[in-house]
Design an enzyme around this catalytic site. Structure first.
Site, PDB file in Angstrom:
ATOM      1  CB  ILE A   5      -1.001   0.065   1.196  1.00 44.64           C
ATOM      2  CG1 ILE A   5      -1.842  -1.296   1.397  1.00 44.64           C
ATOM      3  CG2 ILE A   5      -2.155   1.623   1.117  1.00 44.64           C
ATOM      4  CD1 ILE A   5      -1.973  -0.769   2.926  1.00 44.64           C
ATOM      5  CG  ASP A  55       9.036  12.275  -2.709  1.00 47.89           C
ATOM      6  OD1 ASP A  55       7.720  12.032  -2.795  1.00 47.89           O
ATOM      7  OD2 ASP A  55       9.557  12.758  -1.877  1.00 47.89           O
ATOM      8  CG  ASN A  82      -3.942   5.764  -0.202  1.00 46.35           C
ATOM      9  OD1 ASN A  82      -5.299   6.244  -0.763  1.00 46.35           O
ATOM     10  ND2 ASN A  82      -3.812   6.669   0.548  1.00 46.35           N
ATOM     11  CE1 TYR A 147      -6.462  14.239  -6.615  1.00 46.24           C
ATOM     12  CE2 TYR A 147      -8.980  15.084  -6.876  1.00 46.24           C
ATOM     13  CZ  TYR A 147      -7.730  14.900  -6.191  1.00 46.24           C
ATOM     14  OH  TYR A 147      -8.598  13.535  -6.186  1.00 46.24           O
ATOM     15  CE  LYS A 151      -6.385  11.208  -7.253  1.00 55.48           C
ATOM     16  NZ  LYS A 151      -5.644   9.902  -7.234  1.00 55.48           N
ATOM     17  CB  VAL A 182     -12.869  10.725   0.956  1.00 53.64           C
ATOM     18  CG1 VAL A 182     -12.649   9.716   2.673  1.00 53.64           C
ATOM     19  CG2 VAL A 182     -13.590   9.888   0.271  1.00 53.64           C
TER      20      VAL A 182
END
Length: 254
Positions: A5, A55, A82, A147, A151, A182
Site C-alpha cells: 500500500i 517519495d 493510494n 488534480y 485522476k 472523504v
C-alpha cells in the site's frame, strides 16, 4: 498473502492497511512519513508489517521500490496505489513545481508500479490491483485542473487494463476507486474545504477492498456520488465545466 500500500500513513491508506490486516494479509506500507507508518505497524497485531519510506514525487523511487522488494523475494498479491495529492488554484497561478510533483505522484509512479506488478501478476495468474482515482476522474476541474486531469488518467488507464484482462480471460483483477469527498488530510494538503460532507475513510476503504476482490472495475462509494455520475450523462461538457467551476470555487472557503 501480501499487500503493498502506497500512501499508507493516513486517511484511506491507513484504513486499507487495517482492513487487509483483518483479512490476514501481511503488509508492506510505504509513505514519506515513517513515523506514522511505524505507529500503524505497532497497532496491527497478528500480521507481518514492513515499513518503507518512499517519495513517489520522484519517479525513480517507484522503480527502486519494485526492484528492492523483488530482490528480497516479496511477492505482492494485492497492490494499492493510494499515494496522491491535489493542488488548488487557477492553472496560471499554481506553482509549476508543485504540479509536476503532483503528476509524478498521481500519474507516473502509479503507472510504473501498475505496469511492473501487473506483469508479474499476469505471469503467475493471480493478483489484485486497486488504483485510487476519484470522482474527479470523470470530468474537468477548473481551479483544480491538474488534480482532475491526473485522476482522469488513473480512471481511464484502469478501465483500459481491466478490459484487456477480461478479453484475455485473466484471473488478475484491477479496479479504480472513485470516491467523492472523504474525511482525510487531503483537504489540508490541497488547501481546500469541501462544500459537501465527506464519507468516512474506514467505510470507503472496506467498501473498496471488498469490491476490488470481486473484480469490480469502477468502485463508487455512497449513493450521492453514484447518482451524480448517473445524471452527468444528461449534461453537456460545457455545462458540466460550469458546474464544476462553481463547486470548486467554494473549496477555498470564500
Amino acid at each position: 498473502m501480501k499487500a503493498l500500500i502506497t500512501g499508507a500513513s493516513s486517511g484511506i491508506g491507513r484504513e486499507f492497511a487495517r482492513y487487509l490486516a483483518e483479512l490476514g494479509y501481511d503488509l508492506i506500507i510505504a509513505s514519506r512519513r515513517t513515523d506514522k507508518l511505524n505507529e500503524l505497524k505497532d497497532e496491527l497485531n497478528g500480521v507481518n508489517v514492513r515499513v518503507i519510506r518512499i517519495d513517489l514525487s520522484n519517479e525513480q523511487d517507484a522503480y527502486d521500490l519494485y526492484e528492492h522488494l523483488t530482490q528480497d523475494g516479496e511477492e505482492i498479491d494485492f497492490l494499492i496505489n493510494n499515494a496522491g495529492f491535489g493542488a488548488y488554484g487557477k492553472f496560471t497561478e499554481v506553482d509549476l513545481e508543485t504540479e509536476l510533483n503532483l503528476i509524478h505522484t498521481n500519474v507516473s509512479s502509479l503507472h510504473i508500479l501498475t505496469k511492473l506488478y501487473l506483469k508479474d501478476m499476469v505471469k503467475r495468474g493471480s493478483g489484485t490491483i486497486l488504483n485510487v482515482g476519484s470522482m474527479a476522474g470523470f470530468s474537468a476541474g477548473p481551479t483544480f485542473a491538474s488534480y482532475y486531469a491526473s485522476k482522469n488518467y488513473v480512471v481511464r488507464l484502469t478501465e483500459a487494463i481491466h478490459e484487456e484482462l477480461r478479453r484475455d480471460g485473466s484471473k488478475v483483477n484491477i479496479s479504480a476507486l472513485c470516491p467523492g469527498p472523504v474525511n482525510t488530510s487531503f483537504n489540508d494538503v490541497a488547501n481546500v474545504k469541501f462544500s459537501v460532507k465527506g464519507l468516512d475513510a474506514r467505510f470507503v476503504a472496506r467498501y473498496a477492498i471488498d469490491r476490488a476482490l470481486k473484480g469490480k472495475m469502477l468502485i463508487i462509494p455512497g449513493f450521492v456520488m453514484k447518482a451524480t455520475k448517473f445524471f452527468e450523462h444528461f449534461l453537456s461538457e460545457k455545462r458540466l465545466n460550469k458546474i464544476s467551476y462553481n463547486v470548486q470555487s467554494k473549496k477555498n472557503g470564500k
